[in-house]
Design a protein around this motif. Structure first.
Motif, PDB file in Angstrom:
ATOM      1  N   ASP A  31       0.869  -1.185   0.000  1.00  0.00           N
ATOM      2  CA  ASP A  31       0.000   0.000   0.000  1.00  0.00           C
ATOM      3  C   ASP A  31       0.897   1.224   0.000  1.00  0.00           C
ATOM      4  O   ASP A  31       1.088   1.873   1.023  1.00  0.00           O
ATOM      5  CB  ASP A  31      -0.920  -0.028   1.234  1.00  0.00           C
ATOM      6  CG  ASP A  31      -1.928   1.118   1.241  1.00  0.00           C
ATOM      7  OD1 ASP A  31      -2.146   1.718   0.172  1.00  0.00           O
ATOM      8  OD2 ASP A  31      -2.480   1.407   2.320  1.00  0.00           O
ATOM      9  N   TRP A  90     -11.624   3.101  12.709  1.00  0.00           N
ATOM     10  CA  TRP A  90     -11.517   2.112  11.632  1.00  0.00           C
ATOM     11  C   TRP A  90     -11.691   0.696  12.147  1.00  0.00           C
ATOM     12  O   TRP A  90     -11.966  -0.215  11.374  1.00  0.00           O
ATOM     13  CB  TRP A  90     -10.151   2.219  10.940  1.00  0.00           C
ATOM     14  CG  TRP A  90      -9.840   3.543  10.354  1.00  0.00           C
ATOM     15  CD1 TRP A  90     -10.715   4.541  10.019  1.00  0.00           C
ATOM     16  CD2 TRP A  90      -8.533   4.057  10.034  1.00  0.00           C
ATOM     17  NE1 TRP A  90     -10.050   5.627   9.514  1.00  0.00           N
ATOM     18  CE2 TRP A  90      -8.709   5.365   9.513  1.00  0.00           C
ATOM     19  CE3 TRP A  90      -7.250   3.534  10.149  1.00  0.00           C
ATOM     20  CZ2 TRP A  90      -7.629   6.145   9.106  1.00  0.00           C
ATOM     21  CZ3 TRP A  90      -6.177   4.310   9.736  1.00  0.00           C
ATOM     22  CH2 TRP A  90      -6.369   5.602   9.215  1.00  0.00           C
ATOM     23  N   ALA A 109      -7.988  12.572   3.369  1.00  0.00           N
ATOM     24  CA  ALA A 109      -8.670  12.155   2.145  1.00  0.00           C
ATOM     25  C   ALA A 109      -9.100  13.419   1.411  1.00  0.00           C
ATOM     26  O   ALA A 109      -9.751  14.295   1.996  1.00  0.00           O
ATOM     27  CB  ALA A 109      -9.882  11.290   2.475  1.00  0.00           C
ATOM     28  N   VAL A 134     -13.218   5.757  -6.117  1.00  0.00           N
ATOM     29  CA  VAL A 134     -12.713   5.583  -4.753  1.00  0.00           C
ATOM     30  C   VAL A 134     -11.963   4.258  -4.659  1.00  0.00           C
ATOM     31  O   VAL A 134     -12.072   3.403  -5.535  1.00  0.00           O
ATOM     32  CB  VAL A 134     -13.853   5.602  -3.711  1.00  0.00           C
ATOM     33  CG1 VAL A 134     -14.613   6.922  -3.766  1.00  0.00           C
ATOM     34  CG2 VAL A 134     -14.808   4.431  -3.932  1.00  0.00           C
ATOM     35  N   ILE A 135     -11.220   4.088  -3.573  1.00  0.00           N
ATOM     36  CA  ILE A 135     -10.548   2.817  -3.312  1.00  0.00           C
ATOM     37  C   ILE A 135     -11.564   1.843  -2.715  1.00  0.00           C
ATOM     38  O   ILE A 135     -12.265   2.175  -1.759  1.00  0.00           O
ATOM     39  CB  ILE A 135      -9.358   2.995  -2.356  1.00  0.00           C
ATOM     40  CG1 ILE A 135      -8.281   3.854  -3.011  1.00  0.00           C
ATOM     41  CG2 ILE A 135      -8.777   1.638  -1.948  1.00  0.00           C
ATOM     42  CD1 ILE A 135      -7.644   3.224  -4.240  1.00  0.00           C
ATOM     43  N   TYR A 138     -12.937   1.385   1.191  1.00  0.00           N
ATOM     44  CA  TYR A 138     -12.721   2.556   2.034  1.00  0.00           C
ATOM     45  C   TYR A 138     -14.049   3.263   2.306  1.00  0.00           C
ATOM     46  O   TYR A 138     -14.976   3.228   1.498  1.00  0.00           O
ATOM     47  CB  TYR A 138     -11.735   3.532   1.378  1.00  0.00           C
ATOM     48  CG  TYR A 138     -10.282   3.127   1.524  1.00  0.00           C
ATOM     49  CD1 TYR A 138      -9.905   1.788   1.543  1.00  0.00           C
ATOM     50  CD2 TYR A 138      -9.284   4.080   1.653  1.00  0.00           C
ATOM     51  CE1 TYR A 138      -8.571   1.415   1.664  1.00  0.00           C
ATOM     52  CE2 TYR A 138      -7.946   3.710   1.781  1.00  0.00           C
ATOM     53  CZ  TYR A 138      -7.603   2.383   1.791  1.00  0.00           C
ATOM     54  OH  TYR A 138      -6.297   2.015   1.912  1.00  0.00           O
ATOM     55  N   TYR A 140     -16.037   6.850   3.403  1.00  0.00           N
ATOM     56  CA  TYR A 140     -15.910   8.296   3.353  1.00  0.00           C
ATOM     57  C   TYR A 140     -17.176   8.918   3.942  1.00  0.00           C
ATOM     58  O   TYR A 140     -18.165   9.110   3.222  1.00  0.00           O
ATOM     59  CB  TYR A 140     -15.686   8.768   1.917  1.00  0.00           C
ATOM     60  CG  TYR A 140     -14.524   8.065   1.240  1.00  0.00           C
ATOM     61  CD1 TYR A 140     -13.207   8.453   1.488  1.00  0.00           C
ATOM     62  CD2 TYR A 140     -14.738   7.001   0.365  1.00  0.00           C
ATOM     63  CE1 TYR A 140     -12.140   7.812   0.881  1.00  0.00           C
ATOM     64  CE2 TYR A 140     -13.668   6.354  -0.246  1.00  0.00           C
ATOM     65  CZ  TYR A 140     -12.384   6.761   0.017  1.00  0.00           C
ATOM     66  OH  TYR A 140     -11.322   6.122  -0.579  1.00  0.00           O
ATOM     67  N   ASP A 156     -15.719   1.740  -7.481  1.00  0.00           N
ATOM     68  CA  ASP A 156     -14.681   1.136  -6.657  1.00  0.00           C
ATOM     69  C   ASP A 156     -13.521   0.619  -7.507  1.00  0.00           C
ATOM     70  O   ASP A 156     -13.723  -0.184  -8.420  1.00  0.00           O
ATOM     71  CB  ASP A 156     -15.264  -0.007  -5.835  1.00  0.00           C
ATOM     72  CG  ASP A 156     -16.141   0.492  -4.705  1.00  0.00           C
ATOM     73  OD1 ASP A 156     -15.588   0.887  -3.670  1.00  0.00           O
ATOM     74  OD2 ASP A 156     -17.380   0.496  -4.856  1.00  0.00           O
ATOM     75  N   SER A 160      -4.536   2.334  -5.683  1.00  0.00           N
ATOM     76  CA  SER A 160      -4.366   3.765  -5.934  1.00  0.00           C
ATOM     77  C   SER A 160      -3.809   4.108  -7.313  1.00  0.00           C
ATOM     78  O   SER A 160      -4.314   5.031  -7.956  1.00  0.00           O
ATOM     79  CB  SER A 160      -3.481   4.377  -4.847  1.00  0.00           C
ATOM     80  OG  SER A 160      -4.088   4.243  -3.589  1.00  0.00           O
ATOM     81  N   SER A 178      -5.952   9.584  -0.669  1.00  0.00           N
ATOM     82  CA  SER A 178      -5.135  10.123   0.414  1.00  0.00           C
ATOM     83  C   SER A 178      -4.111  11.111  -0.146  1.00  0.00           C
ATOM     84  O   SER A 178      -3.517  10.876  -1.206  1.00  0.00           O
ATOM     85  CB  SER A 178      -4.409   8.981   1.131  1.00  0.00           C
ATOM     86  OG  SER A 178      -3.310   9.468   1.890  1.00  0.00           O
TER      87      SER A 178
END
Length: 243
Positions: A31, A90, A109, A134-135, A138, A140, A156, A160, A178
């Motif tokens: 990541d 989280w 973010a 978006v990832i 995740y 938001y 989705d 990244s 991010s």
């Protein structure tokens, strides 16, 4: 196949009698810039940070790569001692919340757009009827109601770099990413991965999530994080991968 690396470090904060070997794991897919997967062991912000922490605390690391679900389950089962880069919100659904260190980072973010195409208005309602990349997996908070109602379509994407590339390919006109991740990929290849940051939509502190069985180690881990902040080494670790 699980790969492990062990290394010892000098004692600056703790005495040898206090030293532990902390079992930690990183996501096997990597990541960037937080974790970069390599044959000689992990690198990136999290591994560099942990190496610096145990250099000061006098501890050792037993590191491995694991799939994310197994990583989280292993922490709950007591097979891992520390999760690097966690936040209580989280892990609110975890059966074992754990203990948390001082914060060592504050990822933000942000909305991101193709260069020169950032709109002036960036409220949630300004994106109704549109698609946002978006990832996958995740969350938001500011946008979740609009995603759930269908007012905004959520696209989705698995990782990244692909998220940035699909933005460039005009599959959608905006993404959420991010700021650290955007900075890293821009550093890797500014022409290929460039995007213009819009407004921030969320920020969450990153901490070490420590298994309760290692509670006695938390003060010296916090002392190491504090020392890294004061010396400027913590900032240098982040800058190494994002500037």
């Amino acid at each position: 196949m699980i790969r492990k690396w062990m290394f010892a470090v000098s004692v600056l904060i703790a005495s040898p009698a206090m030293a532990d070997t902390f079992r930690i794991a990183y996501y096997e897919g990597g990541d960037a810039p937080f974790v970069l997967v390599g044959d000689k062991g992990p690198s990136g912000i999290f591994p560099d940070l942990m190496a610096a922490i145990v250099r000061l605390s006098g501890d050792k690391l037993d590191q491995q790569y694991l799939p994310m679900r197994r990583l989280l389950k292993s922490f709950e089962d007591g097979q891992l001692d520390i999760e690097v880069g966690a936040n209580p919100k989280w892990r609110s659904n975890s059966s074992l919340p754990g203990l948390y260190s001082l914060s060592f980072g504050l990822p933000r973010a942000v909305l991101c757009f193709r260069p020169g195409e950032a709109p002036k208005k960036q409220a949630v309602s300004d994106f109704f009827g549109q698609k946002i990349g978006v990832i996958s997996g995740y969350f938001y908070p500011e946008f979740e109601a609009a995603f759930a109602s269908g007012d905004i379509q959520r696209a989705d994407i698995f990782n990244s770099p692909n998220l940035l590339l699909t933005l460039k390919a005009k599959r959608f006109d905006q993404i959420i990413i991010s700021n650290y991740v955007r900075q890293y990929w821009t550093k890797v290849d500014a022409q290929r991965y460039a995007c213009d940051e819009g407004r921030m939509i969320d920020e969450s502190e990153m901490m070490l999530r420590v298994h309760p069985s290692r509670a006695a180690a938390l003060p010296r881990l916090n002392a190491a994080i504090t020392a890294l902040k004061k010396s400027g080494e913590l900032d240098a670790i982040f800058r190494r991968y994002t500037h």
